[in-house]
Design an enzyme around this catalytic site. Structure first.
Site: not given
Ligand code: EPU
Length: 428
Positions: A22-23, A92, A116, A121-125, A304, A326, A396
């Site tokens: 999936k990922n 996501r 989820c 769950r930031p996306i700053d990077q 996970d 994490i 999902r």
């Protein structure tokens, strides 16, 4: 809406075949945007995230053919259509559309990602990387606007080791001018899989799978065929199930090296594991010992699998501790496991589990994908009937879950929610 019904307590045995990862899938599909001719990805899983991404590629003008787990995307007619709402919010991984569309069109408008709820769950990077490559990035009314006159290679140090940021920066950088270096990159197998697809498309990438990735930008990328890697988290889930409720399960189509941390922990508990080239046989311990685990970035124990593993630990003798470094709030499954008679308490980022406990069937709710997997494992092990709602989360990420479990001898089926249950869900 449906729920899962599980009649627990029947030992499972036989062979289960693992689907594509999936990922990886959720990054490989957006990566096709970067090509100028058709790309075929073989072995995709039948999960709702893949269907949603197919729909999104079609929304921006792609022609997509998806049959028998193989997807062919012709990206030649795609345009940089804004995608602020709708399907984007459902997953996501829609954030990979940012890197891919920026890489191809030098502009994109994408809604903030859903997925989820595991705490912040930031996306700053991701954004730090896009900006370093020369893009302007703004957040307006819940959507991210990205624009660049030109993307130029840069040296980017990730402050947090992030799978998503590493892949997203790769996607944006493969068609940038000059050299990009990603330092402190994530090393997950899915990153190597995406780099392999991009390389087959003509990209120049070195070091994927290590913490320094070097990319030499190219002007154009072409179509190709690519076979996805097997899903190590799905395989890990069935390994845990085999330890919890199995009588000998053979897991087929797996790369055992991707699961070394899990296998080591299962062996420490006394579980019997025999690993071959692309198969793993698992049978339960005579008496399972309690162990402690701490989730870490790859090759450490995967976050996970933390939730499914917690369900297993309820049956181990002694006190176990599960610490998630994490996602500090990935513990929504604990209250549900308690409803099934588990003895667990949460302290900060850790869950402390006392066992062994005989789990009892109950009505429980999956609040996220891997919480769902934990509850299914618990239900298969428990005495009596377990009903799991929140099935949309499980769909999902687990391809043909009911069919695969029935194939192992489980008594599990889907049922429509009653009117009363639908009302309760609405008011919850
Ligand atoms: N983080 C930041 N800033 C960022 C990005 C991440 O602070 O810009 C933090 C996160 O909050 C988290 C940590 O860094 O604490 C790691 O997050 P990462 O970016 O690696 O996670 P992700 O890419 O969003 C992927 C998987 C997750 C998996 C994590 C960790 C996909 C689509 N999702 O998420 O998978 O838990 O890596 O391995 O690849 C799942 O499959 O159930 C799932 C949630």
């Amino acid at each position: 809406m449906e729920k899962l019904m599980i009649a627990g307590g029947y030992p499972l045995k036989g062979t289960v075949r693992i689907s594509g990862a999936k990922n990886s899938a959720v990054a490989l599909i957006p990566a096709t945007i970067l090509a100028d001719s058709p790309v075929t990805i073989e072995g995709l899983p039948d999960i709702s995230d893949v269907q949603i991404l197919k729909g999104l590629l079609e929304e921006i003008g792609g022609s997509v053919d998806f049959a028998d787990n193989d997807m062919t995307v012709d990206p030649s007619s795609m345009i940089s259509m804004p995608l602020p709402n709708g399907k984007v919010k459902k997953l996501r991984a829609s954030y990979y559309l940012m890197g891919a569309m920026l890489g191809r069109f030098k502009k994109a408008v994408i809604g903030l990602p859903g997925g989820c709820h595991l705490g912040p769950r930031p996306i700053d990077q991701h954004i730090k990387g896009f900006e370093a490559l020369g893009a302007s990035v703004t957040n307006e009314q819940g959507a991210i606007y990205l624009r660049a006159d030109e993307l130029k290679g840069a040296r980017i140090y990730l402050d947090v080791v992030s799978v998503g940021a590493t892949i997203n920066i790769m996607l944006a950088a493969v068609r940038a001018k000059g050299k990009t270096i990603i330092e402190n990159a994530a090393k997950e197998p899915e990153i190597i899989d995406v780099a392999t697809l991009l390389t087959n498309m003509g990209a120049k990438i070195k070091g994927a799978g290590t913490d320094v990735i070097r990319i030499e930008g190219v002007d154009q990328l072409h179509g190709c065929r690519h076979t996805i890697i097997p899903d190590r988290i799905e395989a890990g889930t069935y390994l845990i199930l085999g330890a919890a409720a199995g009588e000998g399960i053979l897991i087929d189509n797996v790369i055992p090296q991707h699961l070394e941390s899990l296998i080591a922990k299962l062996r420490e508990m006394g579980v019997n594991i025999e690993a071959g080239d692309d198969q793993i046989f698992v049978s339960p311990a005579e008496k399972m010992k309690a162990v402690d685990i701490k989730t870490l970035v790859y090759p450490g124990f995967p976050t996970d699998l933390q939730q499914p593993f917690t369900a297993l630990l309820t049956g181990a003798e002694g006190t176990s501790m599960v610490t998630d470094t994490i996602y500090g709030a990935r513990f929504k499954h604990i209250d549900e496991l308690r409803r099934m008679n588990a003895s667990i308490k949460v302290e900060g980022r850790s869950a402390i589990i006392n066992g062994p406990i005989r789990l009892q069937g109950a009505k429980v709710k999956a609040s996220d994908l891997r919480a769902g997997a934990a509850l299914v494992i618990a239900g298969l092990k428990a005495e009596g009937i377990t009903e799991v709602t929140g099935l949309e989360h499980i769909d999902r990420g687990y391809s043909h879950l009911v069919e695969k479990l029935n194939g192992l001898g489980a008594t599990i089926w889907r049922e429509n929610l009653t009117k009363e249950e639908m009302e309760q869900m609405k008011n919850a």
